[in-house]
Enzyme design. Structure first.
Site, PDB file in Angstrom:
ATOM      1  N   GLN A  95     -16.618 -46.219 -62.910  1.00 62.36           N
ATOM      2  CA  GLN A  95     -15.016 -46.511 -64.199  1.00 62.36           C
ATOM      3  C   GLN A  95     -15.556 -47.670 -64.480  1.00 62.36           C
ATOM      4  OE1 GLN A  95     -11.809 -46.998 -60.801  1.00 62.36           O
ATOM      5  NE2 GLN A  95     -13.841 -47.391 -59.426  1.00 62.36           N
ATOM      6  N   HIS A 113     -14.248 -44.774 -67.543  1.00 63.39           N
ATOM      7  CA  HIS A 113     -13.542 -45.489 -68.439  1.00 63.39           C
ATOM      8  C   HIS A 113     -14.029 -46.053 -69.706  1.00 63.39           C
ATOM      9  CE1 HIS A 113     -10.826 -46.415 -64.138  1.00 63.39           C
ATOM     10  NE2 HIS A 113     -11.023 -44.903 -64.396  1.00 63.39           N
ATOM     11  N   LEU A 207     -16.876 -56.081 -50.577  1.00 65.27           N
ATOM     12  CA  LEU A 207     -17.044 -57.211 -49.608  1.00 65.27           C
ATOM     13  C   LEU A 207     -15.710 -56.912 -48.942  1.00 65.27           C
ATOM     14  CD1 LEU A 207     -18.700 -59.725 -50.690  1.00 65.27           C
ATOM     15  CD2 LEU A 207     -16.928 -59.863 -52.047  1.00 65.27           C
TER      16      LEU A 207
HETATM   17  C1  BV8 Z   1      -4.818 -41.254 -65.974  1.00 64.71           C
HETATM   18  C2  BV8 Z   1     -10.251 -50.514 -68.411  1.00 64.71           C
HETATM   19  C3  BV8 Z   1      -3.864 -38.449 -66.104  1.00 64.71           C
HETATM   20  C4  BV8 Z   1     -11.322 -51.000 -68.519  1.00 64.71           C
HETATM   21  C5  BV8 Z   1      -8.817 -49.157 -66.766  1.00 64.71           C
HETATM   22  C6  BV8 Z   1      -1.730 -41.066 -59.674  1.00 64.71           C
HETATM   23  C7  BV8 Z   1      -2.837 -39.635 -60.376  1.00 64.71           C
HETATM   24  C8  BV8 Z   1      -3.058 -40.014 -61.191  1.00 64.71           C
HETATM   25  C9  BV8 Z   1      -2.765 -41.254 -62.161  1.00 64.71           C
HETATM   26  C10 BV8 Z   1      -2.128 -42.071 -61.725  1.00 64.71           C
HETATM   27  C11 BV8 Z   1      -1.450 -42.087 -60.540  1.00 64.71           C
HETATM   28  N1  BV8 Z   1      -0.985 -43.204 -60.123  1.00 64.71           N
HETATM   29  C12 BV8 Z   1      -0.849 -43.899 -60.719  1.00 64.71           C
HETATM   30  C13 BV8 Z   1      -1.298 -43.533 -62.357  1.00 64.71           C
HETATM   31  C14 BV8 Z   1      -1.822 -43.757 -63.626  1.00 64.71           C
HETATM   32  C15 BV8 Z   1      -3.268 -44.771 -63.996  1.00 64.71           C
HETATM   33  C16 BV8 Z   1      -2.620 -45.926 -62.086  1.00 64.71           C
HETATM   34  O1  BV8 Z   1      -4.117 -45.421 -61.341  1.00 64.71           O
HETATM   35  N2  BV8 Z   1      -2.564 -47.126 -62.497  1.00 64.71           N
HETATM   36  C17 BV8 Z   1      -2.402 -47.811 -61.094  1.00 64.71           C
HETATM   37  C18 BV8 Z   1      -2.684 -48.967 -61.349  1.00 64.71           C
HETATM   38  C19 BV8 Z   1      -1.833 -47.674 -60.243  1.00 64.71           C
HETATM   39  N3  BV8 Z   1      -4.412 -43.657 -64.274  1.00 64.71           N
HETATM   40  C20 BV8 Z   1      -4.349 -43.776 -65.643  1.00 64.71           C
HETATM   41  O2  BV8 Z   1      -3.456 -44.147 -66.162  1.00 64.71           O
HETATM   42  C21 BV8 Z   1      -5.795 -43.520 -65.711  1.00 64.71           C
HETATM   43  N4  BV8 Z   1      -5.144 -42.222 -66.218  1.00 64.71           N
HETATM   44  O3  BV8 Z   1      -4.365 -40.871 -64.548  1.00 64.71           O
HETATM   45  O4  BV8 Z   1      -4.636 -39.817 -66.985  1.00 64.71           O
HETATM   46  C22 BV8 Z   1      -5.111 -37.857 -66.156  1.00 64.71           C
HETATM   47  C23 BV8 Z   1      -5.398 -37.952 -64.394  1.00 64.71           C
HETATM   48  C24 BV8 Z   1      -6.725 -36.733 -64.182  1.00 64.71           C
HETATM   49  C25 BV8 Z   1      -7.436 -36.421 -65.002  1.00 64.71           C
HETATM   50  C26 BV8 Z   1      -6.600 -36.498 -65.867  1.00 64.71           C
HETATM   51  C27 BV8 Z   1      -5.663 -36.610 -66.661  1.00 64.71           C
HETATM   52  C28 BV8 Z   1      -6.422 -44.670 -66.664  1.00 64.71           C
HETATM   53  C29 BV8 Z   1      -7.068 -44.938 -65.575  1.00 64.71           C
HETATM   54  C30 BV8 Z   1      -8.132 -45.579 -66.639  1.00 64.71           C
HETATM   55  C31 BV8 Z   1      -7.875 -47.814 -66.551  1.00 64.71           C
HETATM   56  N5  BV8 Z   1      -7.987 -48.573 -67.271  1.00 64.71           N
HETATM   57  N6  BV8 Z   1      -9.465 -50.480 -67.199  1.00 64.71           N
HETATM   58  C32 BV8 Z   1     -11.989 -52.001 -69.068  1.00 64.71           C
HETATM   59  O5  BV8 Z   1     -10.870 -53.075 -69.338  1.00 64.71           O
HETATM   60  O6  BV8 Z   1     -12.452 -52.596 -68.085  1.00 64.71           O
HETATM   61  S1  BV8 Z   1      -8.618 -49.402 -64.711  1.00 64.71           S
HETATM   62  C33 BV8 Z   1      -9.723 -51.127 -64.475  1.00 64.71           C
HETATM   63  O7  BV8 Z   1      -9.952 -51.093 -62.703  1.00 64.71           O
HETATM   64  C34 BV8 Z   1     -11.309 -51.189 -65.431  1.00 64.71           C
HETATM   65  O8  BV8 Z   1     -11.714 -49.888 -65.563  1.00 64.71           O
HETATM   66  C35 BV8 Z   1     -11.919 -50.958 -63.067  1.00 64.71           C
HETATM   67  O9  BV8 Z   1     -12.720 -50.725 -63.322  1.00 64.71           O
HETATM   68  C36 BV8 Z   1     -10.973 -50.468 -62.529  1.00 64.71           C
HETATM   69  C37 BV8 Z   1     -10.889 -49.949 -61.479  1.00 64.71           C
HETATM   70  O10 BV8 Z   1     -11.099 -51.575 -60.300  1.00 64.71           O
HETATM   71  P1  BV8 Z   1     -12.075 -52.421 -59.721  1.00 64.71           P
HETATM   72  O11 BV8 Z   1     -13.450 -51.626 -60.448  1.00 64.71           O
HETATM   73  O12 BV8 Z   1     -11.725 -50.765 -58.125  1.00 64.71           O
HETATM   74  O13 BV8 Z   1     -12.165 -53.232 -60.007  1.00 64.71           O
HETATM   75  P2  BV8 Z   1     -11.537 -54.203 -58.442  1.00 64.71           P
HETATM   76  O14 BV8 Z   1     -11.388 -55.313 -59.357  1.00 64.71           O
HETATM   77  O15 BV8 Z   1     -10.304 -53.736 -57.880  1.00 64.71           O
HETATM   78  O16 BV8 Z   1     -11.811 -54.646 -57.687  1.00 64.71           O
HETATM   79  C38 BV8 Z   1     -13.376 -55.251 -57.497  1.00 64.71           C
HETATM   80  C39 BV8 Z   1     -13.846 -54.798 -55.239  1.00 64.71           C
HETATM   81  O17 BV8 Z   1     -15.205 -54.801 -55.556  1.00 64.71           O
HETATM   82  C40 BV8 Z   1     -12.827 -55.351 -54.899  1.00 64.71           C
HETATM   83  O18 BV8 Z   1     -12.315 -54.202 -53.470  1.00 64.71           O
HETATM   84  C41 BV8 Z   1     -13.811 -56.842 -54.275  1.00 64.71           C
HETATM   85  O19 BV8 Z   1     -13.427 -56.449 -52.810  1.00 64.71           O
HETATM   86  C42 BV8 Z   1     -15.488 -55.537 -54.436  1.00 64.71           C
HETATM   87  N7  BV8 Z   1     -16.309 -57.007 -55.026  1.00 64.71           N
HETATM   88  C43 BV8 Z   1     -16.131 -57.862 -55.356  1.00 64.71           C
HETATM   89  N8  BV8 Z   1     -17.684 -58.340 -54.829  1.00 64.71           N
HETATM   90  C44 BV8 Z   1     -17.952 -57.498 -54.302  1.00 64.71           C
HETATM   91  C45 BV8 Z   1     -17.502 -56.326 -53.726  1.00 64.71           C
HETATM   92  N9  BV8 Z   1     -17.876 -55.732 -53.144  1.00 64.71           N
HETATM   93  C46 BV8 Z   1     -19.702 -55.057 -52.857  1.00 64.71           C
HETATM   94  N10 BV8 Z   1     -20.518 -56.777 -53.585  1.00 64.71           N
HETATM   95  C47 BV8 Z   1     -19.895 -57.753 -54.511  1.00 64.71           C
HETATM   96  N11 BV8 Z   1     -20.605 -58.344 -54.904  1.00 64.71           N
END
Ligand code: BV8
Length: 233
Positions: A95, A113, A207
């Site tokens: 992602q 993404h 984490l």
């Molecule tokens: C879409 C841009 C239709 C890039 C991003 C149900 C089904 C389908 C869609 C939806 C649905 N419900 C809602 C939706 C719509 C929406 C969505 O998901 N909304 C959410 C808020 C509910 N989704 C969309 O719009 C997507 N498109 O669905 O189109 C479709 C579907 C299927 C097939 C065809 C069409 C588009 C989503 C993309 C959005 N773009 N960002 C950028 O700017 O970077 S999303 C953004 O969040 C980033 O891309 C990122 O990668 C992504 C996920 O976040 P994470 O990577 O998980 O990061 P986060 O900070 O949240 O978590 C970090 C984790 O790491 C934590 O748990 C932490 O504890 C851990 N951690 C920290 N340090 C460490 C660690 N782990 C290990 N070691 C460490 N050292």
């Protein structure tokens, strides 16, 4: 890994795998979404309303990614070694929009993404490698003069990339490993259920337990850079 049987492994990474390389995650404390509204910088509507704010958001992250000291960590390197060992039985889906997997030696990375280090031509839709900042006055290099470029990023409401390949790989996987993702963004958040439906063993390395930890067969809690090297060896 014995020369004989090679399990089919699909790995999904999120921002957490790049945290130890110094890149911000989204939803941790001091994460990207603490200082920016998602609607403003990661949606087509936000881009239409204030393109400069969105160009700045991605220009800052692109510049930070290229600053000295931002390097792949042991987790990125461990996945590159796993790809070496498993060959075509291994698929890395991320992602993340950084290039740390590639810089660690991963050859095949599906950026569902998009990617920070490329720009998308608003005319042809082509992705063009692009390392420096750009804005709405920047002209595309790929086609007709005057075509503009936008960040080569999949925003909320846009269709993720490589979904056909990912769906097939999940259906055939023997093992699915999610690393460093909070499991809050779809469709990536559905991958664990899709892999399980196909009979895969599912493992979360994070984490802290993600919102979805109960969906996994196994939860390994710890920093990816510390856990992964031992896990893959
Ligand atoms: C879409 C841009 C239709 C890039 C991003 C149900 C089904 C389908 C869609 C939806 C649905 N419900 C809602 C939706 C719509 C929406 C969505 O998901 N909304 C959410 C808020 C509910 N989704 C969309 O719009 C997507 N498109 O669905 O189109 C479709 C579907 C299927 C097939 C065809 C069409 C588009 C989503 C993309 C959005 N773009 N960002 C950028 O700017 O970077 S999303 C953004 O969040 C980033 O891309 C990122 O990668 C992504 C996920 O976040 P994470 O990577 O998980 O990061 P986060 O900070 O949240 O978590 C970090 C984790 O790491 C934590 O748990 C932490 O504890 C851990 N951690 C920290 N340090 C460490 C660690 N782990 C290990 N070691 C460490 N050292």
């Amino acid at each position: 890994m014995s020369d004989g049987y090679k399990p089919r492994v699909v790995v999904l990474t999120g921002a957490g795998i790049s945290a130890e390389s110094g890149l911000k995650t989204f939803r941790d404390s001091n994460g990207l979404w603490e200082n920016h509204r998602v609607e403003d910088v990661a949606t087509p509507e936000g881009f239409a309303a204030d393109p400069d704010r969105v160009y700045r958001f991605y220009n800052e992250r692109r510049a930070q990614l290229q600053t000295p000291g931002v390097e792949p960590n042991a987790a990125h390197r461990a996945l590159a070694e796993l790809e070496q060992a498993l060959g075509e039985h291994f698929l890395l889906v991320t992602q993340n929009v950084d290039d740390l997997h590639e810089r660690a030696g991963s050859n095949k990375v599906l950026h569902m993404h998009g990617e920070l280090l490329s720009a998308r031509c608003c005319q042809s839709g082509q992705a063009i490698r692009w390392l420096e900042s750009f804005d709405e006055t920047t002209e595309c290099r790929c086609c007709i003069p005057g075509a503009k470029v936008r960040p080569d990023i999949v925003w909320f409401g846009e269709v993720p990339m490589h979904m056909d390949d990912i769906i097939i790989a999940l259906a055939q996987a023997d093992v699915f490993i999610a690393i460093g993702t909070s499991g809050q963004v779809y469709p990536a958040a559905n991958f664990v259920a899709m892999a399980a439906d196909g009979g895969a063993r599912t493992i979360e390395i994070n984490l802290e337990p993600s919102q979805q930890n109960s969906l996994f067969d196994e939860n390994i809690v710890g920093e990816a850079g510390k856990v992964l090297p031992d896990f893959v060896s």
